[in-house]
Design an enzyme around this catalytic site. Structure first.
Site, mmCIF file in Angstrom:
data_model
loop_
_atom_site.group_PDB
_atom_site.id
_atom_site.type_symbol
_atom_site.label_atom_id
_atom_site.label_comp_id
_atom_site.label_asym_id
_atom_site.label_seq_id
_atom_site.Cartn_x
_atom_site.Cartn_y
_atom_site.Cartn_z
ATOM 1 N N LYS A 18 0.830 -1.204 0.000
ATOM 2 C CA LYS A 18 0.000 0.000 0.000
ATOM 3 C C LYS A 18 0.862 1.251 0.000
ATOM 4 O O LYS A 18 2.051 1.241 0.348
ATOM 5 C CB LYS A 18 -0.939 0.022 1.216
ATOM 6 C CG LYS A 18 -0.259 -0.060 2.585
ATOM 7 C CD LYS A 18 0.281 1.274 3.110
ATOM 8 C CE LYS A 18 0.910 1.152 4.495
ATOM 9 N NZ LYS A 18 1.665 2.379 4.885
ATOM 10 N N ASP A 145 -2.245 -2.295 10.083
ATOM 11 C CA ASP A 145 -2.361 -2.278 8.620
ATOM 12 C C ASP A 145 -2.919 -3.586 8.048
ATOM 13 O O ASP A 145 -3.224 -3.655 6.859
ATOM 14 C CB ASP A 145 -0.990 -2.024 7.975
ATOM 15 C CG ASP A 145 -0.512 -0.588 8.132
ATOM 16 O OD1 ASP A 145 -1.347 0.283 8.452
ATOM 17 O OD2 ASP A 145 0.688 -0.345 7.935
#
Length: 310
Positions: A18, A145
């Site tokens: 990401k 995350d």
């Protein structure tokens, strides 16, 4: 035990890295955590996790910077397998093999992608058949995350970043990524943020309005102008060479440049795939990064790509 007998067929799951389009960080709380608002975008650099039947839990790693990745119980993928097994009441019997495509300690959540992929792969291999919502709860126990790596695409994370809500977006976004061989410690970057009195202003519980409007409009130029990372100056203070990579990407015409997460990956938004390649070439030619990659966002989260359900 939930589900049926374990499958004899190995399962391969792919999960994305990401970039943080926005990372807004509050001051350190009394509980020892920072409140954050993170706008994540999953990009097409991937971690593959192969889960194979075995008599006991083991882990091997290949691919990008594999030598820097632990292969014991400190690895998030290992911990994910143990957590799922304990939750479902099964033995953690699996051979995990990770093929890395996301930089290690690069601020792109490669370890979190491994954990998400391991949860999905072991759930399929062991036929525990947990709903995604339940997997997401386990993911949040592993790291802030990890839930996003299950979801992918573009999303807003709140709390410690682990409460994930899908964001409305149009179009696709082309990134040039400046990579460094030496990672940055997330704890060290947050420590520098705290030491500098970071997060002392008023806290807004909503993601930046202009950034969210740019995503809804599918406007890369507007998005580039609104990229934000409250940790960026502290990552640069710990690794001053990052400033040169940011400068070169801007000179190459990037629509916006941001250090991803706690760094040291520098993410530069291009107008197109060709422009992203040109930005990457400029960073290489200037010698301000150790390697480069290009990627598109946002892509799906962890999904089976081989074996059961592929």
């Amino acid at each position: 035990m939930t589900g049926q007998a374990a499958s004899p067929v190995p399962v391969r799951v792919r999960a994305p890295g990401k970039v943080n389009l926005a990372l807004c960080v509050d001051r350190l709380g009394d509980d020892g955590y920072h409140r954050v608002i993170s706008v994540f975008q999953a990009v097409s650099l991937y971690e593959d996790v192969l889960a194979s039947p075995a008599d006991e839990l083991s882990l091997t790693v290949a691919g990008l910077q594999a030598e820097r990745v632990p292969t014991d119980a400190t690895n998030l993928a290992w911990r994910a397998a143990e957590l799922l097994a304990a939750h479902a009441g099964v033995e953690p019997a699996v051979a995990l093999h990770i093929v890395k495509g996301v930089p290690t300690a690069g601020g792109m959540a490669g370890g979190s992608a491994d954990a998400a992929a391991a949860l999905v792969a072991c759930d399929a291999l062991w036929r525990t058949n947990l709903p995604r919502e339940e997997l997401a709860e386990l993911a949040a126990e592993l790291g802030s995350d990890v839930p996003f790596a299950l979801v992918g695409h573009t999303a807003v994370g709140t709390g410690r970043g682990h409460e994930v809500t899908a964001a409305m977006t149009l179009g696709e976004y082309h990134w040039a990524l400046g990579l460094r061989d030496e990672g940055l410690s997330t704890a060290a970057v947050y420590g520098a943020f705290d030491d500098a009195g970071g997060g002392a202003g008023d806290w807004d519980d909503e993601p930046p309005t202009d950034l969210m409007q740019a995503l809804r409009a599918g406007d890369p130029a507007a998005l580039g102008a609104t990229l934000r990372n409250d940790l960026e100056e502290h990552a640069i203070a710990l690794n001053p060479a990052l400033a040169e990579a940011v400068r070169v990407a801007r000179l190459a015409g990037a629509l916006g440049v941001v250090v991803s997460g706690s760094g040291p990956t520098v993410a530069a938004l291009g107008r197109s795939a060709q422009h992203a390649l040109a930005i990457a070439a400029a960073m290489t030619a200037a010698g301000v990064v150790d390697d480069v990659a290009t990627a598109v966002g946002g892509v799906p989260g962890a999904r089976v790509v081989g074996g059961i359900g592929a």
